[in-house]
Design a protein around this motif. Structure first.
Motif, PDB file in Angstrom:
ATOM      1  N   ILE A  36       0.741  -1.310  -0.137  1.00  0.00           N
ATOM      2  CA  ILE A  36       0.098  -0.005   0.048  1.00  0.00           C
ATOM      3  C   ILE A  36       0.854   1.075   0.059  1.00  0.00           C
ATOM      4  CG2 ILE A  36      -1.797   1.404   1.447  1.00  0.00           C
ATOM      5  CD1 ILE A  36      -2.574  -1.422   2.131  1.00  0.00           C
ATOM      6  N   GLN A  37       2.097   1.207   0.741  1.00  0.00           N
ATOM      7  CA  GLN A  37       2.840   2.416   0.812  1.00  0.00           C
ATOM      8  C   GLN A  37       3.517   2.590  -0.570  1.00  0.00           C
ATOM      9  OE1 GLN A  37       5.684   2.012   3.900  1.00  0.00           O
ATOM     10  NE2 GLN A  37       7.143   3.805   3.188  1.00  0.00           N
ATOM     11  N   ALA A  38       3.934   1.603  -1.327  1.00  0.00           N
ATOM     12  CA  ALA A  38       4.643   1.808  -2.410  1.00  0.00           C
ATOM     13  C   ALA A  38       3.740   2.545  -3.369  1.00  0.00           C
ATOM     14  CB  ALA A  38       5.087   0.499  -2.847  1.00  0.00           C
ATOM     15  N   ILE A  39       2.486   2.034  -3.445  1.00  0.00           N
ATOM     16  CA  ILE A  39       1.459   2.509  -4.393  1.00  0.00           C
ATOM     17  C   ILE A  39       1.534   4.003  -3.950  1.00  0.00           C
ATOM     18  CG2 ILE A  39      -0.788   2.554  -5.176  1.00  0.00           C
ATOM     19  CD1 ILE A  39      -0.412  -0.724  -4.898  1.00  0.00           C
ATOM     20  N   ALA A  40       0.912   4.266  -2.690  1.00  0.00           N
ATOM     21  CA  ALA A  40       0.717   5.668  -2.195  1.00  0.00           C
ATOM     22  C   ALA A  40       1.946   6.529  -2.446  1.00  0.00           C
ATOM     23  CB  ALA A  40       0.460   5.461  -0.837  1.00  0.00           C
ATOM     24  N   PHE A  41       3.134   6.109  -2.194  1.00  0.00           N
ATOM     25  CA  PHE A  41       4.210   7.152  -2.573  1.00  0.00           C
ATOM     26  C   PHE A  41       4.217   7.348  -4.091  1.00  0.00           C
ATOM     27  CE2 PHE A  41       7.412   6.460   1.177  1.00  0.00           C
ATOM     28  CZ  PHE A  41       6.243   6.603   1.921  1.00  0.00           C
ATOM     29  N   GLN A  42       4.168   6.389  -5.145  1.00  0.00           N
ATOM     30  CA  GLN A  42       4.192   6.752  -6.451  1.00  0.00           C
ATOM     31  C   GLN A  42       2.814   7.920  -6.757  1.00  0.00           C
ATOM     32  OE1 GLN A  42       3.471   2.923  -8.266  1.00  0.00           O
ATOM     33  NE2 GLN A  42       5.736   2.309  -8.163  1.00  0.00           N
ATOM     34  N   SER A  43       1.906   7.729  -6.089  1.00  0.00           N
ATOM     35  CA  SER A  43       0.684   8.690  -6.240  1.00  0.00           C
ATOM     36  C   SER A  43       1.193  10.050  -5.892  1.00  0.00           C
ATOM     37  CB  SER A  43      -0.525   8.104  -5.837  1.00  0.00           C
ATOM     38  OG  SER A  43      -0.952   7.060  -6.345  1.00  0.00           O
ATOM     39  N   ALA A  44       1.739   9.933  -4.586  1.00  0.00           N
ATOM     40  CA  ALA A  44       1.987  11.113  -3.941  1.00  0.00           C
ATOM     41  C   ALA A  44       3.294  11.947  -4.542  1.00  0.00           C
ATOM     42  CB  ALA A  44       2.452  10.829  -2.472  1.00  0.00           C
ATOM     43  N   SER A  45       4.132  11.285  -5.259  1.00  0.00           N
ATOM     44  CA  SER A  45       5.003  11.793  -6.260  1.00  0.00           C
ATOM     45  C   SER A  45       4.428  12.668  -7.375  1.00  0.00           C
ATOM     46  CB  SER A  45       5.988  10.839  -6.751  1.00  0.00           C
ATOM     47  OG  SER A  45       5.400  10.090  -7.618  1.00  0.00           O
ATOM     48  N   VAL A  46       3.074  12.528  -7.798  1.00  0.00           N
ATOM     49  CA  VAL A  46       2.633  13.286  -8.633  1.00  0.00           C
ATOM     50  C   VAL A  46       2.050  14.400  -8.137  1.00  0.00           C
ATOM     51  CG1 VAL A  46       0.469  13.242 -10.199  1.00  0.00           C
ATOM     52  CG2 VAL A  46       1.840  11.066  -9.919  1.00  0.00           C
ATOM     53  N   PRO A  47       2.429  15.620  -8.815  1.00  0.00           N
ATOM     54  CA  PRO A  47       1.920  17.146  -8.480  1.00  0.00           C
ATOM     55  C   PRO A  47       0.447  17.005  -8.148  1.00  0.00           C
ATOM     56  CG  PRO A  47       3.349  16.993 -10.508  1.00  0.00           C
ATOM     57  CD  PRO A  47       3.053  15.659 -10.283  1.00  0.00           C
TER      58      PRO A  47
END
Length: 168
Positions: free
Chosen positions: A103-114
Motif C-alpha cells: 500500500i505504501q509503495a503505491i501511495a508514494f508513487q501517487s504522492a510523487s505526482v504533483p
C-alpha cells in the motif's frame, strides 16, 4: 464495548493479586459492581478513574490504553483472531507489514505526482496509506510491549531511555 474494558479485564485476569477485584475496589475506591460494569464494558470510566485503575493494575498494555484516552496517542493492536504467543504475533505482524509495504509503495508513487495532476485513483491510494500508517504504528507499539512482556522486561526503562535521548 469500550476498549479500556477489554484491557482492564485482561489486566485483572493476569494480576498478581489474589483477589484483584476486591483490592481494586478498595484502592479506587469503587464498588465491585462498578468495577464489574467497567470490566464488561457496560459503563465507561472517566479519565481520573482510568488513571487510578492503570496505576493499580501496573500493566503496560492497559497503561498505554489509558494514555491513548488521555493524550490522543495511537493505540496498540490486539486481535482476537490471532492466537496468542510470539510466533503467532510475528506471523501476523509479517503479513501486515507486507500488506502495508504494498500500500505504501503505491501511495508514494501517487504522492510523487504533483497535486494538480493527481487522478481519483492517486487520491484513493494516498488516502489508503494515510489510514494504514497509524495502524502500522499501533502494531509496532504492540510488538514492543509484547516483546517486553514475553522477555519479562519492564517497558519503563527502554521508554525512559528513549525519551531522555529524544528530549521528550
Amino acid at each position: 464495548m469500550y476498549k479500556e474494558a477489554v484491557q482492564l479485564d485482561l489486566a485483572l485476569k493476569s494480576s498478581k493479586f489474589k483477589s484483584p477485584l476486591t483490592k481494586l475496589a478498595h484502592e479506587i475506591p469503587a464498588s465491585k459492581a462498578s468495577i464489574s460494569r467497567w470490566r464488561q464494558g457496560l459503563r465507561k470510566m472517566d479519565n481520573d478513574t482510568l488513571k487510578r485503575t492503570a496505576k493499580f493494575v501496573d500493566d503496560w498494555l492497559y497503561k498505554y490504553s489509558a494514555a491513548r484516552e488521555d493524550y490522543g496517542v495511537l493505540s496498540f493492536f490486539k486481535s482476537k483472531r490471532v492466537r496468542g504467543g510470539m510466533f503467532a504475533a510475528l506471523t501476523n505482524q509479517e503479513k501486515q507489514e507486507n500488506d502495508r509495504k504494498r500500500i505504501q509503495a503505491i501511495a508514494f508513487q501517487s504522492a510523487s505526482v504533483p497535486p494538480n495532476e493527481r487522478n481519483t485513483q492517486d487520491w484513493k491510494n494516498i488516502d489508503a496509506f494515510s489510514k494504514e500508517f497509524p495502524e502500522e504504528i499501533g502494531a509496532e507499539i504492540t510488538e514492543f510491549l509484547e516483546w517486553c512482556q514475553y522477555n519479562d522486561i519492564d517497558p519503563k526503562e527502554p521508554i525512559k531511555e528513549f525519551n531522555q535521548k529524544l528530549g521528550g
